[in-house]
Design a protein around this motif. Structure first.
Motif, PDB file in Angstrom:
ATOM      1  N   PHE A  87       0.829  -1.200   0.000  1.00 46.36           N
ATOM      2  CA  PHE A  87       0.000   0.000   0.000  1.00 46.36           C
ATOM      3  C   PHE A  87       0.870   1.258   0.000  1.00 46.36           C
ATOM      4  CE2 PHE A  87      -2.944   3.170   1.698  1.00 46.36           C
ATOM      5  CZ  PHE A  87      -4.040   2.937   0.880  1.00 46.36           C
ATOM      6  N   ALA A  88       2.003   1.202   0.695  1.00 44.28           N
ATOM      7  CA  ALA A  88       2.910   2.352   0.701  1.00 44.28           C
ATOM      8  C   ALA A  88       3.477   2.592  -0.704  1.00 44.28           C
ATOM      9  CB  ALA A  88       4.044   2.129   1.698  1.00 44.28           C
ATOM     10  N   MET A  89       3.824   1.510  -1.400  1.00 48.56           N
ATOM     11  CA  MET A  89       4.325   1.640  -2.773  1.00 48.56           C
ATOM     12  C   MET A  89       3.224   2.136  -3.707  1.00 48.56           C
ATOM     13  SD  MET A  89       7.582   0.888  -2.886  1.00 48.56           S
ATOM     14  CE  MET A  89       7.621   1.837  -1.352  1.00 48.56           C
ATOM     15  N   PHE A  90       1.994   1.702  -3.453  1.00 47.47           N
ATOM     16  CA  PHE A  90       0.855   2.240  -4.204  1.00 47.47           C
ATOM     17  C   PHE A  90       0.755   3.747  -4.017  1.00 47.47           C
ATOM     18  CE2 PHE A  90      -3.486   3.778  -3.313  1.00 47.47           C
ATOM     19  CZ  PHE A  90      -3.972   3.866  -4.613  1.00 47.47           C
ATOM     20  N   GLY A  91       0.919   4.191  -2.790  1.00 49.68           N
ATOM     21  CA  GLY A  91       0.843   5.616  -2.501  1.00 49.68           C
ATOM     22  C   GLY A  91       1.924   6.412  -3.201  1.00 49.68           C
ATOM     23  N   LEU A  92       3.133   5.834  -3.284  1.00 56.66           N
ATOM     24  CA  LEU A  92       4.224   6.527  -3.959  1.00 56.66           C
ATOM     25  C   LEU A  92       3.911   6.713  -5.439  1.00 56.66           C
ATOM     26  CD1 LEU A  92       7.036   7.754  -4.018  1.00 56.66           C
ATOM     27  CD2 LEU A  92       7.978   5.437  -4.189  1.00 56.66           C
ATOM     28  N   ASN A  93       3.403   5.670  -6.085  1.00 57.02           N
ATOM     29  CA  ASN A  93       3.008   5.803  -7.486  1.00 57.02           C
ATOM     30  C   ASN A  93       1.818   6.750  -7.644  1.00 57.02           C
ATOM     31  OD1 ASN A  93       4.738   3.878  -9.136  1.00 57.02           O
ATOM     32  ND2 ASN A  93       4.025   2.509  -7.524  1.00 57.02           N
ATOM     33  N   GLY A  94       0.898   6.666  -6.683  1.00 62.55           N
ATOM     34  CA  GLY A  94      -0.262   7.547  -6.724  1.00 62.55           C
ATOM     35  C   GLY A  94       0.112   9.010  -6.670  1.00 62.55           C
ATOM     36  N   TRP A  95       1.217   9.318  -6.003  1.00 61.09           N
ATOM     37  CA  TRP A  95       1.691  10.700  -5.928  1.00 61.09           C
ATOM     38  C   TRP A  95       1.963  11.257  -7.321  1.00 61.09           C
ATOM     39  CZ3 TRP A  95       2.329  14.521  -2.424  1.00 61.09           C
ATOM     40  CH2 TRP A  95       3.202  15.565  -2.747  1.00 61.09           C
ATOM     41  N   PHE A  96       2.503  10.423  -8.196  1.00 61.48           N
ATOM     42  CA  PHE A  96       2.808  10.854  -9.564  1.00 61.48           C
ATOM     43  C   PHE A  96       1.565  10.843 -10.458  1.00 61.48           C
ATOM     44  CE2 PHE A  96       6.851   9.343  -7.899  1.00 61.48           C
ATOM     45  CZ  PHE A  96       7.744  10.293  -8.350  1.00 61.48           C
ATOM     46  N   VAL A  97       0.670   9.889 -10.216  1.00 57.86           N
ATOM     47  CA  VAL A  97      -0.483   9.706 -11.102  1.00 57.86           C
ATOM     48  C   VAL A  97      -1.628  10.642 -10.749  1.00 57.86           C
ATOM     49  CG1 VAL A  97      -2.228   8.048 -11.878  1.00 57.86           C
ATOM     50  CG2 VAL A  97       0.143   7.306 -11.550  1.00 57.86           C
ATOM     51  N   ALA A  98      -1.793  10.948  -9.472  1.00 57.24           N
ATOM     52  CA  ALA A  98      -2.970  11.692  -8.990  1.00 57.24           C
ATOM     53  C   ALA A  98      -3.241  12.991  -9.751  1.00 57.24           C
ATOM     54  CB  ALA A  98      -2.834  11.974  -7.496  1.00 57.24           C
ATOM     55  N   PRO A  99      -2.221  13.794 -10.098  1.00 49.95           N
ATOM     56  CA  PRO A  99      -2.528  15.048 -10.813  1.00 49.95           C
ATOM     57  C   PRO A  99      -3.214  14.844 -12.159  1.00 49.95           C
ATOM     58  CG  PRO A  99      -0.303  15.106  -9.923  1.00 49.95           C
ATOM     59  CD  PRO A  99      -0.788  13.705  -9.763  1.00 49.95           C
ATOM     60  N   TYR A 100      -3.139  13.624 -12.694  1.00 48.78           N
ATOM     61  CA  TYR A 100      -3.721  13.374 -14.014  1.00 48.78           C
ATOM     62  C   TYR A 100      -5.059  12.659 -13.948  1.00 48.78           C
ATOM     63  CZ  TYR A 100       0.659  14.988 -15.827  1.00 48.78           C
ATOM     64  OH  TYR A 100       1.732  15.793 -16.121  1.00 48.78           O
ATOM     65  N   LEU A 101      -5.509  12.310 -12.759  1.00 47.39           N
ATOM     66  CA  LEU A 101      -6.799  11.643 -12.641  1.00 47.39           C
ATOM     67  C   LEU A 101      -7.920  12.626 -12.962  1.00 47.39           C
ATOM     68  CD1 LEU A 101      -6.271   9.510  -9.416  1.00 47.39           C
ATOM     69  CD2 LEU A 101      -6.036   8.807 -11.802  1.00 47.39           C
ATOM     70  N   PRO A 102      -8.959  12.166 -13.659  1.00 47.21           N
ATOM     71  CA  PRO A 102     -10.063  13.075 -14.002  1.00 47.21           C
ATOM     72  C   PRO A 102     -10.800  13.542 -12.766  1.00 47.21           C
ATOM     73  CG  PRO A 102     -10.584  10.798 -14.614  1.00 47.21           C
ATOM     74  CD  PRO A 102      -9.146  10.815 -14.204  1.00 47.21           C
ATOM     75  N   ARG A 282      -7.680  15.636 -16.118  1.00 41.74           N
ATOM     76  CA  ARG A 282      -8.681  15.190 -17.091  1.00 41.74           C
ATOM     77  C   ARG A 282      -8.423  13.799 -17.634  1.00 41.74           C
ATOM     78  NH1 ARG A 282      -7.220  20.438 -18.146  1.00 41.74           N
ATOM     79  NH2 ARG A 282      -8.729  21.891 -17.307  1.00 41.74           N
ATOM     80  N   GLY A 283      -7.452  13.087 -17.092  1.00 40.75           N
ATOM     81  CA  GLY A 283      -7.232  11.712 -17.503  1.00 40.75           C
ATOM     82  C   GLY A 283      -5.840  11.491 -18.074  1.00 40.75           C
ATOM     83  N   VAL A 284      -5.330  10.277 -17.912  1.00 43.77           N
ATOM     84  CA  VAL A 284      -3.991   9.952 -18.383  1.00 43.77           C
ATOM     85  C   VAL A 284      -3.945   9.864 -19.906  1.00 43.77           C
ATOM     86  CG1 VAL A 284      -2.138   8.248 -18.270  1.00 43.77           C
ATOM     87  CG2 VAL A 284      -3.469   8.763 -16.226  1.00 43.77           C
ATOM     88  N   LEU A 285      -5.002   9.352 -20.543  1.00 45.41           N
ATOM     89  CA  LEU A 285      -5.115   9.292 -22.007  1.00 45.41           C
ATOM     90  C   LEU A 285      -3.911   8.594 -22.640  1.00 45.41           C
ATOM     91  CD1 LEU A 285      -6.504  12.866 -22.761  1.00 45.41           C
ATOM     92  CD2 LEU A 285      -7.791  10.741 -22.527  1.00 45.41           C
ATOM     93  N   THR A 286      -3.811   7.296 -22.406  1.00 45.45           N
ATOM     94  CA  THR A 286      -2.701   6.517 -22.938  1.00 45.45           C
ATOM     95  C   THR A 286      -2.846   6.332 -24.455  1.00 45.45           C
ATOM     96  OG1 THR A 286      -3.891   4.467 -22.410  1.00 45.45           O
ATOM     97  CG2 THR A 286      -2.348   5.303 -20.773  1.00 45.45           C
ATOM     98  N   THR A 287      -1.700   6.258 -25.159  1.00 49.26           N
ATOM     99  CA  THR A 287      -1.736   6.216 -26.629  1.00 49.26           C
ATOM    100  C   THR A 287      -0.890   5.112 -27.249  1.00 49.26           C
ATOM    101  OG1 THR A 287       0.075   7.828 -26.730  1.00 49.26           O
ATOM    102  CG2 THR A 287      -2.193   8.693 -26.823  1.00 49.26           C
ATOM    103  N   TRP A 288       0.107   4.584 -26.529  1.00 45.77           N
ATOM    104  CA  TRP A 288       1.025   3.590 -27.110  1.00 45.77           C
ATOM    105  C   TRP A 288       1.391   2.536 -26.074  1.00 45.77           C
ATOM    106  CZ3 TRP A 288       5.812   1.834 -25.692  1.00 45.77           C
ATOM    107  CH2 TRP A 288       6.515   1.079 -26.638  1.00 45.77           C
ATOM    108  N   PRO A 289       1.464   1.261 -26.480  1.00 45.36           N
ATOM    109  CA  PRO A 289       1.110   0.675 -27.780  1.00 45.36           C
ATOM    110  C   PRO A 289      -0.400   0.485 -27.891  1.00 45.36           C
ATOM    111  CG  PRO A 289       1.921  -1.045 -26.328  1.00 45.36           C
ATOM    112  CD  PRO A 289       2.048   0.251 -25.570  1.00 45.36           C
ATOM    113  N   SER A 290      -0.944   0.814 -29.022  1.00 44.36           N
ATOM    114  CA  SER A 290      -2.399   0.825 -29.182  1.00 44.36           C
ATOM    115  C   SER A 290      -3.007  -0.562 -29.011  1.00 44.36           C
ATOM    116  CB  SER A 290      -2.773   1.381 -30.561  1.00 44.36           C
ATOM    117  OG  SER A 290      -2.209   0.590 -31.601  1.00 44.36           O
TER     118      SER A 290
END
Length: 337
Positions: A87-102, A282-290
């Protein structure tokens, strides 16, 4: 003499032992998964140290999802200490991802009035080996953007996209035998067209007059960050930031930039260019690999100056290894008469 009214039968004992063994096996597998994802998470923090570590940084979303699931499995398997680590490692990744969540109800940062006309831009890596080029043409005709930035524009692709001339007569095209040809197709006149010499490839830039506004569009396709090419990609990003920051007025940088928002070099690009990422909130909007939603990461971008209100979305699978990126831009009137 006391009699046990609920004696343990051999079958019930074996059932409990089987359940215990299953829980233990699941716990060990989940702990192994946590170790792998945790090592990748920590390694990604050293992205500036070595290129393999920077590659790890691009998969923060995948790590976060996996570690959240693993923490739940470990809790059920009664491996609570390892669950806490997961869960702590989840939180560390969440720190980077959270600004891009819708964010529910979030609206684009408006630099213009809501009734300002929209300039639609599509950035598309068509893929030099695309087996279904007709799907690209069909998509562009249906989406009908005002401006198209085309990456991996080979000589064959240049010929195929000549069908755009009736609707997009203003073009700046530099095709290539390899994967770094580039083209800019516009419904509106292009002014000051230049092909900018990056180290190893070229970018294209032009001024587009739209309604009462003028916007500088910069299209680019840096090299993939692998081995010695990582340093080259970083130099190209530095050069793009310098080009984007030159002059006054509104600017857009669009293309397959071969970097995700989770790399520290992406932060450098934003800081040095003065551009902003419309993905945030507004979302991560992944593009590659399709072809793989599980491994897909956001390496196609449309970065804008603060005077532009932008919304982004991805397009459909058109046979390329990238999904198209569609941007709707509202520009503040800035053209001096």
């Amino acid at each position: 003499m006391a009699v046990n009214s609920d004696p343990e039968t051999p079958a019930s004992g074996q059932s409990r032992q089987g359940t215990s063994r299953f829980r233990s096996a699941v716990g060990r597998l989940a702990a192994l998964g946590t170790m792998i994802c945790g090592a990748a998470t920590v390694g990604a923090c050293g992205a500036r140290i070595a290129w393999p570590l920077e590659l790890l940084s691009h998969f923060r979303v995948q790590y976060a999802v996996a570690l959240l699931l693993l923490s739940g499995v470990l809790t059920l398997a009664r491996r609570r200490r390892v669950a806490a680590i997961a869960f702590a490692m989840f939180g560390l990744n969440g720190w980077f991802v959270a600004p891009y969540l819708p964010i529910p109800g979030a609206a684009p940062r408006m630099a213009a009035s809501p009734d300002q006309p929209v300039l639609k831009l599509v950035s598309i890596n068509v893929f030099s080996g695309n087996p279904t080029p007709e799907r690209v043409v069909e998509f562009l005709r249906e989406e009908d953007p005002d401006v198209i930035v085309v990456l991996e524009l080979t000589h064959d692709w240049k010929q195929r996209l000549e069908v755009l001339t009736p609707t997009h007569p203003h073009q700046a095209v530099q095709s290539s035998a390899g994967n770094f040809g580039i083209g800019l197709y516009s419904r509106y006149p292009l002014e000051g067209v230049r092909f900018l010499p990056l180290t190893g490839s070229d970018a294209v830039t032009a001024m587009i007059v739209f309604e009462d506004a003028t916007v500088r569009v910069l299209g680019a396709h840096p090299v993939p960050p692998q081995g010695r090419y990582t340093a080259l990609r970083n130099r190209q990003l530095t050069q793009l930031a310098e080009y984007a920051s030159r002059g006054d007025g509104m600017a857009v940088l669009a293309g397959d930039l071969n970097i995700t928002p989770f790399s520290p070099y992406f932060d450098d690009l934003l800081a040095d260019s003065g551009l902003q990422d419309p993905r945030r909130g507004r979302g991560v909007l992944t593009t590659w690999p399709s072809q793989s939603w599980l491994l897909r990461i956001p390496i196609d971008h449309c970065l804008v100056s603060e005077e532009i209100a932008a919304t982004l979305r991805t397009g459909p699978d058109v046979g390329s290894d990238h999904l198209p990126l569609i941007a709707e831009l509202r520009l503040r009137g800035s053209r001096e008469e």
